[in-house]
Design a protein around this motif. Structure first.
Motif, mmCIF file in Angstrom:
data_model
loop_
_atom_site.group_PDB
_atom_site.id
_atom_site.type_symbol
_atom_site.label_atom_id
_atom_site.label_comp_id
_atom_site.label_asym_id
_atom_site.label_seq_id
_atom_site.Cartn_x
_atom_site.Cartn_y
_atom_site.Cartn_z
ATOM 1 N N CYS A 93 37.423 50.643 49.540
ATOM 2 C CA CYS A 93 36.639 49.733 48.703
ATOM 3 C C CYS A 93 35.343 49.376 49.420
ATOM 4 C CB CYS A 93 37.441 48.466 48.402
ATOM 5 S SG CYS A 93 36.681 47.448 47.119
ATOM 6 N N GLU A 94 34.263 49.418 48.673
ATOM 7 C CA GLU A 94 32.946 49.066 49.219
ATOM 8 C C GLU A 94 32.458 47.732 48.686
ATOM 9 O OE1 GLU A 94 30.199 52.457 49.285
ATOM 10 O OE2 GLU A 94 31.970 53.714 48.953
ATOM 11 N N GLY A 95 33.340 47.008 48.002
ATOM 12 C CA GLY A 95 32.980 45.691 47.480
ATOM 13 C C GLY A 95 33.062 45.646 45.970
ATOM 14 N N CYS A 96 33.535 44.552 45.484
ATOM 15 C CA CYS A 96 33.779 44.340 44.057
ATOM 16 C C CYS A 96 32.529 44.523 43.203
ATOM 17 C CB CYS A 96 34.356 42.933 43.909
ATOM 18 S SG CYS A 96 34.532 42.317 42.256
ATOM 19 N N ARG A 97 31.402 44.020 43.685
ATOM 20 C CA ARG A 97 30.168 44.073 42.886
ATOM 21 C C ARG A 97 29.228 45.191 43.323
ATOM 22 N NH1 ARG A 97 26.668 39.864 42.804
ATOM 23 N NH2 ARG A 97 27.146 39.252 44.920
ATOM 24 N N ALA A 98 29.610 45.933 44.347
ATOM 25 C CA ALA A 98 28.753 47.007 44.857
ATOM 26 C C ALA A 98 29.092 48.327 44.180
ATOM 27 C CB ALA A 98 28.945 47.136 46.366
ATOM 28 N N ASP A 99 28.130 49.222 44.152
ATOM 29 C CA ASP A 99 28.409 50.582 43.701
ATOM 30 C C ASP A 99 29.296 51.236 44.737
ATOM 31 O OD1 ASP A 99 26.791 50.280 41.462
ATOM 32 O OD2 ASP A 99 25.020 51.098 42.466
ATOM 33 N N GLY A 100 30.114 52.153 44.323
ATOM 34 C CA GLY A 100 30.947 52.887 45.271
ATOM 35 C C GLY A 100 32.417 52.648 45.040
ATOM 36 N N ALA A 101 33.202 53.032 46.023
ATOM 37 C CA ALA A 101 34.662 52.993 45.929
ATOM 38 C C ALA A 101 35.182 51.576 45.747
ATOM 39 C CB ALA A 101 35.268 53.603 47.184
ATOM 40 N N LYS A 102 36.283 51.487 44.986
ATOM 41 C CA LYS A 102 37.003 50.236 44.795
ATOM 42 C C LYS A 102 38.497 50.544 44.796
ATOM 43 C CE LYS A 102 33.288 48.360 42.087
ATOM 44 N NZ LYS A 102 32.451 49.118 42.978
ATOM 45 N N THR A 103 39.293 49.572 45.202
ATOM 46 C CA THR A 103 40.733 49.770 45.093
ATOM 47 C C THR A 103 41.079 49.864 43.610
ATOM 48 O OG1 THR A 103 41.274 47.425 45.000
ATOM 49 C CG2 THR A 103 41.185 48.432 47.196
ATOM 50 N N VAL A 104 42.208 50.461 43.303
ATOM 51 C CA VAL A 104 42.622 50.608 41.909
ATOM 52 C C VAL A 104 42.732 49.233 41.246
ATOM 53 C CG1 VAL A 104 44.500 51.370 40.401
ATOM 54 C CG2 VAL A 104 43.799 52.791 42.316
ATOM 55 N N PHE A 105 43.313 48.270 41.967
ATOM 56 C CA PHE A 105 43.449 46.932 41.383
ATOM 57 C C PHE A 105 42.078 46.347 41.057
ATOM 58 C CE2 PHE A 105 43.311 42.350 41.629
ATOM 59 C CZ PHE A 105 44.231 42.019 40.650
ATOM 60 N N CYS A 106 41.192 46.345 42.033
ATOM 61 C CA CYS A 106 39.883 45.730 41.824
ATOM 62 C C CYS A 106 39.103 46.432 40.710
ATOM 63 C CB CYS A 106 39.075 45.735 43.119
ATOM 64 S SG CYS A 106 39.769 44.668 44.392
ATOM 65 N N ASP A 107 39.206 47.736 40.668
ATOM 66 C CA ASP A 107 38.442 48.491 39.681
ATOM 67 C C ASP A 107 38.989 48.340 38.267
ATOM 68 O OD1 ASP A 107 36.336 50.140 38.924
ATOM 69 O OD2 ASP A 107 37.449 51.984 39.298
ATOM 70 N N ASN A 108 40.315 48.351 38.117
ATOM 71 C CA ASN A 108 40.896 48.448 36.783
ATOM 72 C C ASN A 108 41.730 47.258 36.312
ATOM 73 O OD1 ASN A 108 40.050 51.228 36.273
ATOM 74 N ND2 ASN A 108 41.429 51.714 37.956
ATOM 75 N N PHE A 109 42.278 46.487 37.240
ATOM 76 C CA PHE A 109 43.252 45.484 36.819
ATOM 77 C C PHE A 109 42.853 44.038 37.079
ATOM 78 C CE2 PHE A 109 45.716 49.360 37.784
ATOM 79 C CZ PHE A 109 46.123 49.639 36.481
ATOM 80 N N CYS A 110 41.843 43.798 37.885
ATOM 81 C CA CYS A 110 41.455 42.429 38.206
ATOM 82 C C CYS A 110 40.872 41.749 36.966
ATOM 83 C CB CYS A 110 40.443 42.412 39.350
ATOM 84 S SG CYS A 110 39.842 40.746 39.700
ATOM 85 N N GLY A 111 41.565 40.751 36.472
ATOM 86 C CA GLY A 111 41.125 40.038 35.276
ATOM 87 C C GLY A 111 39.804 39.322 35.470
ATOM 88 N N VAL A 112 39.568 38.817 36.666
ATOM 89 C CA VAL A 112 38.312 38.121 36.951
ATOM 90 C C VAL A 112 37.146 39.100 36.861
ATOM 91 C CG1 VAL A 112 36.990 36.881 38.705
ATOM 92 C CG2 VAL A 112 39.408 36.347 38.372
ATOM 93 N N ARG A 113 37.280 40.240 37.503
ATOM 94 C CA ARG A 113 36.204 41.241 37.486
ATOM 95 C C ARG A 113 35.942 41.746 36.063
ATOM 96 N NH1 ARG A 113 35.333 46.820 38.044
ATOM 97 N NH2 ARG A 113 33.441 47.285 39.215
ATOM 98 N N GLN A 114 37.016 42.036 35.333
ATOM 99 C CA GLN A 114 36.856 42.521 33.962
ATOM 100 C C GLN A 114 36.140 41.493 33.085
ATOM 101 O OE1 GLN A 114 37.450 45.700 33.180
ATOM 102 N NE2 GLN A 114 38.089 45.955 35.294
ATOM 103 N N CYS A 115 36.496 40.226 33.248
ATOM 104 C CA CYS A 115 35.861 39.164 32.470
ATOM 105 C C CYS A 115 34.380 39.042 32.821
ATOM 106 C CB CYS A 115 36.589 37.841 32.722
ATOM 107 S SG CYS A 115 35.885 36.445 31.814
ATOM 108 N N ALA A 116 34.068 39.043 34.121
ATOM 109 C CA ALA A 116 32.669 38.912 34.548
ATOM 110 C C ALA A 116 31.826 40.078 34.029
ATOM 111 C CB ALA A 116 32.591 38.827 36.067
ATOM 112 N N LEU A 117 32.375 41.290 34.085
ATOM 113 C CA LEU A 117 31.645 42.446 33.561
ATOM 114 C C LEU A 117 31.417 42.308 32.062
ATOM 115 C CD1 LEU A 117 33.400 45.319 35.535
ATOM 116 C CD2 LEU A 117 31.015 44.568 35.793
ATOM 117 N N LYS A 118 32.446 41.848 31.357
ATOM 118 C CA LYS A 118 32.341 41.675 29.898
ATOM 119 C C LYS A 118 31.289 40.626 29.543
ATOM 120 C CE LYS A 118 35.202 40.229 26.009
ATOM 121 N NZ LYS A 118 36.532 39.776 25.620
ATOM 122 N N LYS A 119 31.273 39.530 30.320
ATOM 123 C CA LYS A 119 30.314 38.449 30.053
ATOM 124 C C LYS A 119 28.928 38.745 30.602
ATOM 125 C CE LYS A 119 33.483 34.592 29.567
ATOM 126 N NZ LYS A 119 33.787 33.205 29.981
#
Length: 110
Positions: free
Chosen positions: A51-77
């Motif tokens: 993982c290179e960071g939640c908000r950075a371009d590049g690799a992410k863990t599977v959880f952070c990339d696909n399952f984190c509800g916080v990240r998904q919500c922030a991207l949607k908003k």
């Protein structure tokens, strides 16, 4: 705000997955995968610990990339972090992060 502060306010630079990725530390990947697999009762393997960071371009863990509800919500908003969201103070999803790690809230306010 540093771009290594996650949407939820956690500091990615303190995350073992980030540290293992940046330093290409296979031993830390293995240790982190074992711990996370036990904590989450999930088949997490060392190759998943990149993982290179939640908000950075590049690799992410599977959880952070696909399952984190916080990240998904922030991207949607379309917010930079939860600190930019008018619902942050009443949000139950990110509130769970704050209750376990008060520094996350401070990172968003700072």
């Amino acid at each position: 705000m540093k771009n290594k502060i996650a949407y939820c306010g956690l500091d990615c630079e303190k995350c073992d997955a980030y540290i293992a990725t940046i330093n290409d530390d296979q031993a830390l990947r293995e240790k982190t995968a074992k711990l996370w697999a036990e904590l989450n009762d999930a088949p997490i393997l060392p190759e998943h610990i990149n993982c290179e960071g939640c908000r950075a371009d590049g690799a992410k863990t599977v959880f952070c990339d696909n399952f984190c509800g916080v990240r998904q919500c922030a991207l949607k908003k379309g917010v930079t972090t939860c600190g930019d969201c008018p619902d942050m103070e009443t949000c139950e999803t990110v509130g769970m992060i704050f209750s376990n790690n008060p520094d996350a809230l401070n990172n968003l306010k700072g």
